[in-house]
Design a protein around this motif. Structure first.
Motif, PDB file in Angstrom:
ATOM      1  N   GLY A   6       0.799  -1.217   0.000  1.00  0.00           N
ATOM      2  CA  GLY A   6       0.000   0.000   0.000  1.00  0.00           C
ATOM      3  C   GLY A   6       0.825   1.257   0.000  1.00  0.00           C
ATOM      4  N   SER A   7       2.138   1.120   0.011  1.00  0.00           N
ATOM      5  CA  SER A   7       3.025   2.281   0.053  1.00  0.00           C
ATOM      6  C   SER A   7       3.470   2.649  -1.354  1.00  0.00           C
ATOM      7  CB  SER A   7       4.256   1.973   0.916  1.00  0.00           C
ATOM      8  OG  SER A   7       5.241   2.958   0.718  1.00  0.00           O
ATOM      9  N   HIS A   8       3.188   3.869  -1.752  1.00  0.00           N
ATOM     10  CA  HIS A   8       3.638   4.330  -3.067  1.00  0.00           C
ATOM     11  C   HIS A   8       5.149   4.544  -3.081  1.00  0.00           C
ATOM     12  CE1 HIS A   8      -0.485   4.653  -4.400  1.00  0.00           C
ATOM     13  NE2 HIS A   8      -0.781   5.372  -3.333  1.00  0.00           N
ATOM     14  N   ILE A   9       5.740   4.804  -1.908  1.00  0.00           N
ATOM     15  CA  ILE A   9       7.212   4.895  -1.841  1.00  0.00           C
ATOM     16  C   ILE A   9       7.808   3.546  -2.224  1.00  0.00           C
ATOM     17  CG2 ILE A   9       9.219   5.244  -0.353  1.00  0.00           C
ATOM     18  CD1 ILE A   9       7.505   7.062   1.407  1.00  0.00           C
ATOM     19  N   SER A  23      23.559   9.414   3.145  1.00  0.00           N
ATOM     20  CA  SER A  23      22.318   9.014   3.821  1.00  0.00           C
ATOM     21  C   SER A  23      22.180   7.504   3.948  1.00  0.00           C
ATOM     22  CB  SER A  23      21.102   9.550   3.045  1.00  0.00           C
ATOM     23  OG  SER A  23      20.906   8.821   1.842  1.00  0.00           O
ATOM     24  N   GLN A  24      23.098   6.757   3.362  1.00  0.00           N
ATOM     25  CA  GLN A  24      22.999   5.298   3.383  1.00  0.00           C
ATOM     26  C   GLN A  24      22.912   4.783   4.818  1.00  0.00           C
ATOM     27  OE1 GLN A  24      26.353   5.123   0.257  1.00  0.00           O
ATOM     28  NE2 GLN A  24      25.560   3.058   0.336  1.00  0.00           N
ATOM     29  N   GLY A  25      22.073   3.781   5.002  1.00  0.00           N
ATOM     30  CA  GLY A  25      21.920   3.194   6.324  1.00  0.00           C
ATOM     31  C   GLY A  25      20.940   3.933   7.207  1.00  0.00           C
ATOM     32  N   SER A  26      20.444   5.076   6.752  1.00  0.00           N
ATOM     33  CA  SER A  26      19.509   5.869   7.545  1.00  0.00           C
ATOM     34  C   SER A  26      18.126   5.838   6.913  1.00  0.00           C
ATOM     35  CB  SER A  26      19.987   7.323   7.640  1.00  0.00           C
ATOM     36  OG  SER A  26      21.216   7.417   8.323  1.00  0.00           O
ATOM     37  N   GLU A  27      17.112   6.005   7.762  1.00  0.00           N
ATOM     38  CA  GLU A  27      15.752   6.225   7.297  1.00  0.00           C
ATOM     39  C   GLU A  27      15.230   7.472   7.989  1.00  0.00           C
ATOM     40  OE1 GLU A  27      13.428   2.126   6.013  1.00  0.00           O
ATOM     41  OE2 GLU A  27      12.993   3.075   7.922  1.00  0.00           O
ATOM     42  N   PHE A  28      14.388   8.221   7.286  1.00  0.00           N
ATOM     43  CA  PHE A  28      13.842   9.459   7.833  1.00  0.00           C
ATOM     44  C   PHE A  28      12.330   9.451   7.631  1.00  0.00           C
ATOM     45  CE2 PHE A  28      18.007  10.083   5.911  1.00  0.00           C
ATOM     46  CZ  PHE A  28      18.751  10.539   6.985  1.00  0.00           C
ATOM     47  N   PRO A  29      11.587  10.021   8.577  1.00  0.00           N
ATOM     48  CA  PRO A  29      10.133  10.071   8.395  1.00  0.00           C
ATOM     49  C   PRO A  29       9.730  10.713   7.071  1.00  0.00           C
ATOM     50  CG  PRO A  29      10.708  10.653  10.646  1.00  0.00           C
ATOM     51  CD  PRO A  29      11.996  10.547   9.892  1.00  0.00           C
ATOM     52  N   ALA A  30      10.406  11.820   6.717  1.00  0.00           N
ATOM     53  CA  ALA A  30      10.074  12.521   5.470  1.00  0.00           C
ATOM     54  C   ALA A  30      11.351  12.904   4.737  1.00  0.00           C
ATOM     55  CB  ALA A  30       9.247  13.768   5.762  1.00  0.00           C
ATOM     56  N   ALA A  82      18.036   6.776  -2.694  1.00  0.00           N
ATOM     57  CA  ALA A  82      17.422   7.966  -2.100  1.00  0.00           C
ATOM     58  C   ALA A  82      15.957   7.715  -1.752  1.00  0.00           C
ATOM     59  CB  ALA A  82      17.535   9.148  -3.066  1.00  0.00           C
ATOM     60  N   MET A  83      15.217   7.076  -2.650  1.00  0.00           N
ATOM     61  CA  MET A  83      13.789   6.830  -2.410  1.00  0.00           C
ATOM     62  C   MET A  83      13.571   5.907  -1.217  1.00  0.00           C
ATOM     63  SD  MET A  83      12.482   6.462  -6.361  1.00  0.00           S
ATOM     64  CE  MET A  83      10.733   6.358  -5.961  1.00  0.00           C
ATOM     65  N   THR A  84      14.459   4.951  -1.036  1.00  0.00           N
ATOM     66  CA  THR A  84      14.280   3.987   0.061  1.00  0.00           C
ATOM     67  C   THR A  84      14.703   4.543   1.408  1.00  0.00           C
ATOM     68  OG1 THR A  84      16.450   2.994  -0.450  1.00  0.00           O
ATOM     69  CG2 THR A  84      14.504   1.987  -1.458  1.00  0.00           C
ATOM     70  N   ARG A  85      15.185   5.791   1.449  1.00  0.00           N
ATOM     71  CA  ARG A  85      15.502   6.416   2.740  1.00  0.00           C
ATOM     72  C   ARG A  85      14.246   6.988   3.400  1.00  0.00           C
ATOM     73  NH1 ARG A  85      18.687   3.586   3.897  1.00  0.00           N
ATOM     74  NH2 ARG A  85      18.027   2.550   2.002  1.00  0.00           N
ATOM     75  N   ALA A  86      13.156   7.151   2.642  1.00  0.00           N
ATOM     76  CA  ALA A  86      11.933   7.772   3.161  1.00  0.00           C
ATOM     77  C   ALA A  86      11.025   6.709   3.767  1.00  0.00           C
ATOM     78  CB  ALA A  86      11.203   8.512   2.042  1.00  0.00           C
ATOM     79  N   ARG A  87      10.581   6.937   5.004  1.00  0.00           N
ATOM     80  CA  ARG A  87       9.737   5.963   5.684  1.00  0.00           C
ATOM     81  C   ARG A  87       8.243   6.270   5.529  1.00  0.00           C
ATOM     82  NH1 ARG A  87      12.240   5.958  10.286  1.00  0.00           N
ATOM     83  NH2 ARG A  87      10.829   7.158  11.593  1.00  0.00           N
ATOM     84  N   LYS A  88       7.861   7.551   5.662  1.00  0.00           N
ATOM     85  CA  LYS A  88       6.438   7.901   5.640  1.00  0.00           C
ATOM     86  C   LYS A  88       6.066   8.878   4.526  1.00  0.00           C
ATOM     87  CE  LYS A  88       5.894   7.270  10.654  1.00  0.00           C
ATOM     88  NZ  LYS A  88       5.518   7.932  11.941  1.00  0.00           N
ATOM     89  N   LEU A  89       7.041   9.656   4.056  1.00  0.00           N
ATOM     90  CA  LEU A  89       6.731  10.654   3.029  1.00  0.00           C
ATOM     91  C   LEU A  89       7.951  10.908   2.152  1.00  0.00           C
ATOM     92  CD1 LEU A  89       4.827  12.872   1.834  1.00  0.00           C
ATOM     93  CD2 LEU A  89       5.837  14.453   3.495  1.00  0.00           C
TER      94      LEU A  89
END
Length: 731
Positions: free
Chosen positions: A494-497, A662-669, A690-697
């Protein structure tokens, strides 16, 4: 200077007779990035301020200078003094003396006591310190012990002061003078005159570029053997920073030739000497000569042996989870079940796959079974953020690899290693795509035979920032069982990301979701390719639109990622803009070069600092700034770390960071600009990472052309390494 050049720069002659000017630097008005050109405001002994232009590397406000040059007139800036040569001298005004004495140049005299002493004696302070130091009794608040300590420090450092003036005359700043003196003591001047390039190897923070500037000031030519020898190692180190472990000799010669601005033939003559001195290593690959930095050659040849020791162990601990079944409520897909079973069957196994394919579920089940079998489990990842996510997913404590291995500053090495391996039965390492060659060697040195190792990562992401491509080489070698997880599960479907990240990885342009007008999505694509418009849009997105629509905190939750450091939408420009937008106002701050740091700023450590136990990629916030002690404190996720102002060279603002960092990190937005001006770096792996670093937005800002260029470009810059060949031979 030729007339044409003067006219184009707006300068006309006032007088061609060389003259002298003595004074104190009141302000550094401008300094170029490479410190080759500066504009200074200098006050002469009569209190008249003059504009001076020239090359003044290492100059600071309050510094006394003697200049030789000519007066000229600039059509916009008026009369100015163009310095042809200069030397630093002791300052002569109270403010300059105060800055000089409190700069750390004199042990025992900090800002507080420097101010008291200079307030008492004014511009006579240095004369009194030299000839009448007993008069320090006249300074309010100085006791006998403090006076004796100051008198002794002043007397003991007479030679040191002369050395500092010599060093500063070579363009070396006061802070680096301290480091040089700590290294060489009273022999500093002689050591540097003999071979300034030793500074790059022996003094922390001084690299080849600064040593080369010092050498130039001493009259050492471009083709001097000492320069070429040091330059070869510098070239290898620069290639290391680009991810290479080694380099074919011809390619190295071309690269070093451009870097040092000399003929490749001259460098080739010196290369054999560097190899003979064991500072570099030569390996023949057929008819090709491959050159290594000595440390990387040792690492690349050692890693296959370390892995072989684990593979050849008679038994491994996690075989005990073979007969432990999953709970009825947990339904594993066939490939997930295979991944779990292989942990019981093999001492080393690899699990790879993109976002939303159930890696977290698999790791959780491996940990559950290992706990049921009473195995001792260690969980680790290359960065603090990745370790935190791993811990949350598994329900067990996780650490960064560096902290797990326990660096011991006094000993200068990790606690855990070949002689003292970690006492664990199962080791799970996440985000292995970030693992570079040196860290991989440190890690596997500390794993005792009989330990079961599970390596988890996404092989389609960018390779590590450091040298090598460890995860890909381990997978491609065929020496280890690899489970590729590919099925996207409900939580990701269900995630467009997630779906668009997989689209990109498959070579398909991302799609905007079909949603009702007021329905929120987790993925947005704003079409724009003008860098100036994109920059302004990023600022509005981070400061206003995303917080208002989604409730994310711009200082804590929103991360800007960009392919480049330079340009209008590079990290440098974006960080300056976002700092002013999000953290301006009347706050304590300090400046180092062109960089300004304020309380509350988001910062990232850009190099490993083992003494402070902080590592490349660690992110934090500036919590305190102490102007009197020239120190500041950064609050990282796992520690509070104190720095001196000069050490801020290790840090960068992190409102915006490169995709690589940013590798290895995730960010809410995440806000991500992808522009055609980034064309040199537009690759599928970069966009996917880059796209896979975003968790919610995820907000993607860029043109369809730029995104299409990235999606279609599957070619990656080659990384020179022989590890894959060594693993295949060993297999």
């Amino acid at each position: 200077m030729e007339n044409g050049k003067k006219e184009s720069s707006g300068v006309t002659d006032v007088g061609l007779t060389e003259q002298h000017l003595r004074g104190e630097v009141r302000k550094v008005i401008y300094e170029s990035d490479d410190a080759s050109y500066s504009v200074l405001g200098i006050t002469d002994p009569q209190g008249v301020e003059h504009t001076v232009v020239g090359n003044f590397a290492g100059v600071y406000e309050g510094q006394g200078v003697e200049l030789r040059g000519v007066w000229e007139r600039h059509k916009e800036h008026g009369r100015q003094f163009r310095a042809n040569s200069y030397k630093f001298v002791l300052p002569s005004t109270p403010d300059g003396i105060k800055r000089y004495m409190s700069s750390g140049i004199l042990p025992g005299i900090g800002p507080k006591f420097a101010e008291k002493i200079v307030d008492t004696f004014g511009d006579k302070t240095l004369e009194i310190m030299d000839r009448f130091s007993a008069r320090l009794r006249e300074v309010p608040g100085l006791g006998k012990k403090r006076i004796e300590a100051i008198r002794k420090a002043w007397a003991d450092n007479r030679d040191r002061r002369n050395i500092y003036i010599f060093l500063q005359g070579l363009g070396i700043s006061g802070a680096y003078c301290n480091r040089i003196y700590k290294t060489y003591g009273d022999q500093s001047a002689d050591m540097i005159k003999e071979n300034p390039y030793r500074l790059a190897d022996e003094v922390k923070g001084i690299g080849f570029v600064m040593a080369d500037r010092v050498a130039f000031a001493l009259g050492i030519g471009k083709n001097d053997p000492k320069r070429l020898a040091s330059g070869i190692l510098y070239a290898l180190n620069q290639l290391r920073l680009l991810g290479h472990v080694c380099c074919p000799e011809d390619a190295l010669m071309r690269y070093a030739s451009e870097l040092l601005e000399v003929d490749a033939a001259d460098i080739r003559k010196e290369l054999d000497e560097v190899i003979a001195a064991k500072n570099a290593c030569l390996e023949l690959s057929g008819s090709e000569r491959i050159i290594y930095e000595a440390g990387l050659y040792a690492a690349e040849t050692e890693l296959p042996r370390l892995l072989g020791n684990l593979i050849n162990a008679r038994k491994h601990s996690a075989s005990r989870i073979m007969n432990i079944s999953s709970p009825p409520r947990l339904v594993l897909s066939p490939e997930q079940k295979t991944a779990v079973d292989r942990v019981a069957q093999h001492p080393i196994s690899i699990i790879t796959g993109g976002p939303g394919v159930g890696k977290t579920t698999v790791v959780g089940e491996i940990v559950r079974r290992a706990s049921a079998a009473r195995l001792k489990i260690f969980l680790a990842a290359p960065t603090g953020r990745a370790a935190k996510r791993l811990g949350e997913a598994s329900g067990k404590s996780a650490m960064t690899i560096h902290r797990m291995l326990k660096w011991e500053p006094k000993l200068g090495h990790f606690v855990y290693g070949l002689k003292h391996p970690m006492q664990c039965d199962l080791l799970i390492v996440d985000e292995v795509s970030m693992l570079d060659l040196p860290l991989a060697v440190y890690l596997f040195r500390a794993v005792k035979p009989g330990t079961t190792v599970v390596l988890v990562g996404d092989a389609d992401q960018l390779p590590s920032v450091g040298p090598g491509k460890i995860l890909n080489d381990l997978i491609d070698s065929g020496a280890f069982p690899v489970t590729h997880l590919s099925k996207i599960f409900r939580q990701g479907a269900g995630s467009h990301i997630v779906s668009n990240a997989h689209n990109v990885n498959s070579g398909v342009i991302p799609e905007l979701p079909h949603a009702a007008k007021n329905e929120l999505s987790d993925f947005y694509w704003i079409e724009e390719d003008d860098p100036e418009h994109v920059r302004d849009l990023i600022c509005r997105m981070v400061k206003e639109r995303i917080p208002r629509r989604f409730g994310f905190d711009p200082m804590r939750d929103i991360q800007v990622l960009t392919p480049m450091n330079r340009g209008q939408c590079g990290t440098v420009a974006l960080n300056m803009m976002l700092q002013d937008a999000l953290n301006s106002g009347n706050k304590p701050q300090f400046k180092l070069g062109e960089k300004i740091f304020r309380i509350g700023d988001r910062v990232m450590q850009t190099s490993n600092n083992y003494d402070k136990n902080v590592f490349n990629g660690d992110m934090g916030r500036i919590a305190q700034i102490d102007q009197h002690e020239n120190k500041f404190t950064v609050l990282f996720e796992e520690a509070k770390v104190e720095y001196e102002f000069i050490e801020s060279e290790q840090l960068a603002l992190s409102y915006a960071v490169t995709v690589h960092k940013s590798q290895g990190s995730e960010f809410p937005a995440v806000v991500l600009p992808i522009l055609t001006q980034h064309y040199m770096l537009l690759q599928r792996k970069l966009l996917y990472t880059a796209m896979t670093r975003a968790r919610k937005l995820l907000v993607l800002i860029g043109s369809r052309k730029a995104v299409s260029m990235a999606v279609k470009n599957v070619s990656a810059e080659p990384r020179y390494s022989k590890l894959l060949d060594r693993l295949k031979q060993w297999k």
